[in-house]
Design a protein around this motif. Sequence first.
Motif, PDB file in Angstrom:
ATOM      1  N   UNK A 163       0.806  -1.220   0.000  1.00 29.06           N
ATOM      2  CA  UNK A 163       0.000   0.000   0.000  1.00 29.06           C
ATOM      3  C   UNK A 163       0.838   1.269   0.000  1.00 29.06           C
ATOM      4  N   UNK A 164       2.161   1.117  -0.028  1.00 30.28           N
ATOM      5  CA  UNK A 164       3.038   2.291  -0.127  1.00 30.28           C
ATOM      6  C   UNK A 164       3.589   2.487  -1.535  1.00 30.28           C
ATOM      7  N   UNK A 165       3.336   1.544  -2.436  1.00 26.17           N
ATOM      8  CA  UNK A 165       3.894   1.658  -3.783  1.00 26.17           C
ATOM      9  C   UNK A 165       3.234   2.809  -4.541  1.00 26.17           C
ATOM     10  N   UNK A 166       4.042   3.566  -5.295  1.00 30.84           N
ATOM     11  CA  UNK A 166       3.440   4.535  -6.211  1.00 30.84           C
ATOM     12  C   UNK A 166       2.685   3.781  -7.299  1.00 30.84           C
ATOM     13  N   UNK A 167       1.577   4.333  -7.748  1.00 26.97           N
ATOM     14  CA  UNK A 167       0.770   3.664  -8.773  1.00 26.97           C
ATOM     15  C   UNK A 167       0.676   4.526 -10.026  1.00 26.97           C
ATOM     16  N   UNK A 168       0.462   3.903 -11.202  1.00 24.91           N
ATOM     17  CA  UNK A 168       0.309   2.462 -11.425  1.00 24.91           C
ATOM     18  C   UNK A 168       1.640   1.726 -11.291  1.00 24.91           C
ATOM     19  N   UNK A 169       1.567   0.453 -10.936  1.00 27.01           N
ATOM     20  CA  UNK A 169       2.772  -0.339 -10.711  1.00 27.01           C
ATOM     21  C   UNK A 169       2.545  -1.788 -11.145  1.00 27.01           C
ATOM     22  N   UNK A 170       3.563  -2.358 -11.776  1.00 26.00           N
ATOM     23  CA  UNK A 170       3.559  -3.794 -12.061  1.00 26.00           C
ATOM     24  C   UNK A 170       3.863  -4.536 -10.771  1.00 26.00           C
ATOM     25  N   UNK A 171       3.005  -5.475 -10.420  1.00 23.94           N
ATOM     26  CA  UNK A 171       3.185  -6.239  -9.193  1.00 23.94           C
ATOM     27  C   UNK A 171       3.191  -7.728  -9.533  1.00 23.94           C
ATOM     28  N   UNK A 185       7.521  -4.948  -9.196  1.00 22.94           N
ATOM     29  CA  UNK A 185       7.684  -5.155  -7.765  1.00 22.94           C
ATOM     30  C   UNK A 185       7.283  -6.579  -7.434  1.00 22.94           C
ATOM     31  N   UNK A 186       8.153  -7.258  -6.687  1.00 18.27           N
ATOM     32  CA  UNK A 186       7.844  -8.608  -6.225  1.00 18.27           C
ATOM     33  C   UNK A 186       7.178  -8.503  -4.858  1.00 18.27           C
ATOM     34  N   UNK A 187       6.053  -9.181  -4.697  1.00 17.28           N
ATOM     35  CA  UNK A 187       5.356  -9.095  -3.410  1.00 17.28           C
ATOM     36  C   UNK A 187       5.047 -10.487  -2.871  1.00 17.28           C
ATOM     37  N   UNK A 188       5.031 -10.561  -1.555  1.00 19.19           N
ATOM     38  CA  UNK A 188       4.531 -11.742  -0.835  1.00 19.19           C
ATOM     39  C   UNK A 188       3.453 -11.225   0.100  1.00 19.19           C
ATOM     40  N   UNK A 189       2.201 -11.525  -0.227  1.00 15.14           N
ATOM     41  CA  UNK A 189       1.111 -10.937   0.539  1.00 15.14           C
ATOM     42  C   UNK A 189       1.163  -9.433   0.409  1.00 15.14           C
ATOM     43  N   UNK A 190       1.216  -8.737   1.535  1.00 16.59           N
ATOM     44  CA  UNK A 190       1.255  -7.274   1.504  1.00 16.59           C
ATOM     45  C   UNK A 190       2.673  -6.721   1.551  1.00 16.59           C
ATOM     46  N   UNK A 191       3.652  -7.604   1.575  1.00 11.35           N
ATOM     47  CA  UNK A 191       5.039  -7.148   1.674  1.00 11.35           C
ATOM     48  C   UNK A 191       5.703  -7.083   0.302  1.00 11.35           C
ATOM     49  N   UNK A 192       6.383  -5.993   0.038  1.00 14.79           N
ATOM     50  CA  UNK A 192       7.199  -5.871  -1.166  1.00 14.79           C
ATOM     51  C   UNK A 192       8.571  -6.435  -0.835  1.00 14.79           C
ATOM     52  N   UNK A 193       8.997  -7.458  -1.575  1.00 15.09           N
ATOM     53  CA  UNK A 193      10.250  -8.120  -1.222  1.00 15.09           C
ATOM     54  C   UNK A 193      11.382  -7.836  -2.205  1.00 15.09           C
ATOM     55  N   UNK A 194      11.039  -7.307  -3.386  1.00 11.33           N
ATOM     56  CA  UNK A 194      12.110  -7.002  -4.327  1.00 11.33           C
ATOM     57  C   UNK A 194      11.561  -6.092  -5.427  1.00 11.33           C
ATOM     58  N   UNK A 195      12.487  -5.466  -6.152  1.00  9.48           N
ATOM     59  CA  UNK A 195      12.124  -4.610  -7.281  1.00  9.48           C
ATOM     60  C   UNK A 195      13.101  -4.868  -8.404  1.00  9.48           C
ATOM     61  N   UNK A 196      12.581  -5.208  -9.565  1.00 16.69           N
ATOM     62  CA  UNK A 196      13.442  -5.457 -10.722  1.00 16.69           C
ATOM     63  C   UNK A 196      13.179  -4.405 -11.785  1.00 16.69           C
ATOM     64  N   UNK A 197      14.198  -3.778 -12.314  1.00 18.30           N
ATOM     65  CA  UNK A 197      13.969  -2.889 -13.461  1.00 18.30           C
ATOM     66  C   UNK A 197      13.547  -3.697 -14.690  1.00 18.30           C
ATOM     67  N   UNK A 198      12.582  -3.187 -15.420  1.00 18.22           N
ATOM     68  CA  UNK A 198      12.217  -3.782 -16.721  1.00 18.22           C
ATOM     69  C   UNK A 198      13.223  -3.213 -17.722  1.00 18.22           C
ATOM     70  N   UNK A 199      14.381  -3.849 -17.773  1.00 16.55           N
ATOM     71  CA  UNK A 199      15.555  -3.229 -18.387  1.00 16.55           C
ATOM     72  C   UNK A 199      15.795  -3.607 -19.841  1.00 16.55           C
ATOM     73  N   UNK A 200      14.870  -4.346 -20.438  1.00 15.68           N
ATOM     74  CA  UNK A 200      15.059  -4.703 -21.856  1.00 15.68           C
ATOM     75  C   UNK A 200      14.063  -4.010 -22.769  1.00 15.68           C
ATOM     76  N   UNK A 201      13.475  -2.901 -22.304  1.00 17.00           N
ATOM     77  CA  UNK A 201      12.517  -2.179 -23.125  1.00 17.00           C
ATOM     78  C   UNK A 201      13.208  -1.446 -24.263  1.00 17.00           C
ATOM     79  N   UNK A 202      12.448  -1.095 -25.264  1.00 14.96           N
ATOM     80  CA  UNK A 202      12.999  -0.361 -26.399  1.00 14.96           C
ATOM     81  C   UNK A 202      13.710  -1.279 -27.360  1.00 14.96           C
ATOM     82  N   UNK A 203      14.448  -0.718 -28.259  1.00 18.22           N
ATOM     83  CA  UNK A 203      15.092  -1.489 -29.312  1.00 18.22           C
ATOM     84  C   UNK A 203      16.529  -1.104 -29.398  1.00 18.22           C
TER      85      UNK A 203
END
Lengths: 351, 351
Positions: free
Chosen positions: A19-27, A333-351
């Motif tokens: 509930x602290x994540x900025x939105x919109x967010x991939x979860x 954002x990786x979540x387990x229940x209500x806890x955010x446990x990790x964040x991965x950049x979507x680092x292969x976007x674009x061309x």
Amino acid sequence: MPSVPRASTSSGGDPGRLDELPTPALVVDKGALDRNLATMAGVWPGRRLRPHVKAHKTSGLARRQAELGHTGFTCATIREVEVMAAAGLGEDLLLANEVLDMRRLGAVVEAGARVTVAVDSDAVLQAAVAGGVREVLIDVNVGLPRCGCDPQDAGRLADAARAAGLEVRGVMGYEGHLMLVADPVERAEKTAGAMALLQKAHADVGGDILSGGGTGTWRTNAVVTELQAGSYALMDTAYAAQDDVPFEQSLTVLATVISVNASQGYAVADAGLKAFGMDHGNPTLPGHAVWYCSDEHTIFSPKDGAPLPALGDRVRFVPAHIDPTCALHERMWMVEGDDVVDCWPVDMRGW
Amino acid sequence: MPSVPRASTSSGGDPGRLDELPTPALVVDKGALDRNLATMAGVWPGRRLRPHVKAHKTSGLARRQAELGHTGFTCATIREVEVMAAAGLGEDLLLANEVLDMRRLGAVVEAGARVTVAVDSDAVLQAAVAGGVREVLIDVNVGLPRCGCDPQDAGRLADAARAAGLEVRGVMGYEGHLMLVADPVERAEKTAGAMALLQKAHADVGGDILSGGGTGTWRTNAVVTELQAGSYALMDTAYAAQDDVPFEQSLTVLATVISVNASQGYAVADAGLKAFGMDHGNPTLPGHAVWYCSDEHTIFSPKDGAPLPALGDRVRFVPAHIDPTCALHERMWMVEGDDVVDCWPVDMRGW
């Protein structure tokens, strides 16, 4: 660059809360992801699976796949190849797509990664030579109207590639037109027909590899030596409708209710068509009807007389197509229940 | 980060050529853009236009708009506000959207930019106070089922805002449901009805500003003191179908033909559904039929017996919706004929 919103970082520090994540967010639900990865690895272990990174465009997720033994990967763009190699995941990268300027790929090879490219014409073959890529698969059209040479032409193309000094590792053929055939028996029959074309081409081409398949044919493709599945990790609603595809929807888009219209009975969330891949239609929200999406909003109402959400409530939309959804976001954002446990950049976007 | 493809830089150096650009690429015809900007500025000069940056998400293009005198801007996301302010374009930024956590906006105000936010509920009003934003517009629902308070509630909300110490600059109301009404007369009548609601709310609210409108009502909205048009610069095919909307399509997506299937009569270009906003459907290619898009490909065939393109040919697709198309690309290239004359980063992507 302006400040980047962050609720937690990918390494160290206090884990954040959903509930602290900025939105919109991939979860991403870590439990569901882990089960999906384990289920696939049980049937297609190690190098038998060549995960397609186009589905998630995230080297952090690819690393998880590599840790399970899937150390060869499939890519759709040069950028994906570059980022995977830079992330130390370049043991065996297949660009399963045609490219006419391979200089950037040659630079990746030069830097020490192994790169194999799809070739379906003499022009692409020459581009490989000119760009400094030394290994190819002959890309065979097995029925999907897209890239791929005529199966009858595969042997000639392989001979031409070898004559030009390239190493021909085998064939690839993607039965993408069969992924969503509803009846598993019909899907299996048609997949066998498509793969017979690939086998015939392989007889003319040689090499160790028959590469193809995807999440939709993970149980019906008995021919390929390596499966190019990608969607299984995060999952698409279209695949989920298939009885023999047991993977769970692990990715959702978190949004905040920013406006509520009680008299008209709808609510507005702050994730719109720029937060969702829209080619398969609107996202869904369990228990609710989605009215429409505009650039930064989705308008929806509860079903069955349920109460409207309150301002500030969080909701989790299921996108209709995850591949282009991931391409719109900077991180997941990786979540387990209500806890955010990790964040991965979507680092292969674009061309 | 891996190397970024570039054919030219935005300042200095040899200008590149269109056929040297890496694909897929956003390409803007500079002449058409200049004409669009001039046509709009002729009817809505200076501060009468508050260009919406969500359409292009590109501060380089916003700077061109500011040079024409449009120094106040409309934004849809916090990120857009942050980047505009960081680019020195923060003279008067309106976030025409509801936000429940305004701390990042307060930081932009603190750094010296002027930020006004839309408010349609007491909760958003309190968020402005808590976040350090001091100026608001009362957002009024004028018929589009999205954000905006009941017109009857606008005066009360303005009073509450002033009581909380906020400056109320006026009202905004977006008649987005009327932008694509085909008949200009009907569109004008319905726009007048929607704007009557805004005027009534304004009588209760006070302030100098009535903000609203868009490219579709640039000729039919006679009420607003400032028009929030954004699409007019690059243009959407949906607007182009309207007789009284004369702006030219200045943005296309450049792609390379990477595979040709002569026996089945189709070609494959290297721009797919990750390069196009797909919510309004497939892109179009003049003189051709688009068969379908997959992640990184569009499959198409010539109409009227025209010959197939050759491998390596460049084609320029017209996206069905520019706003989400821009959101998928890292940069846009300005071209004059075959010459690339500038490159602007699409620097307001994400949230």
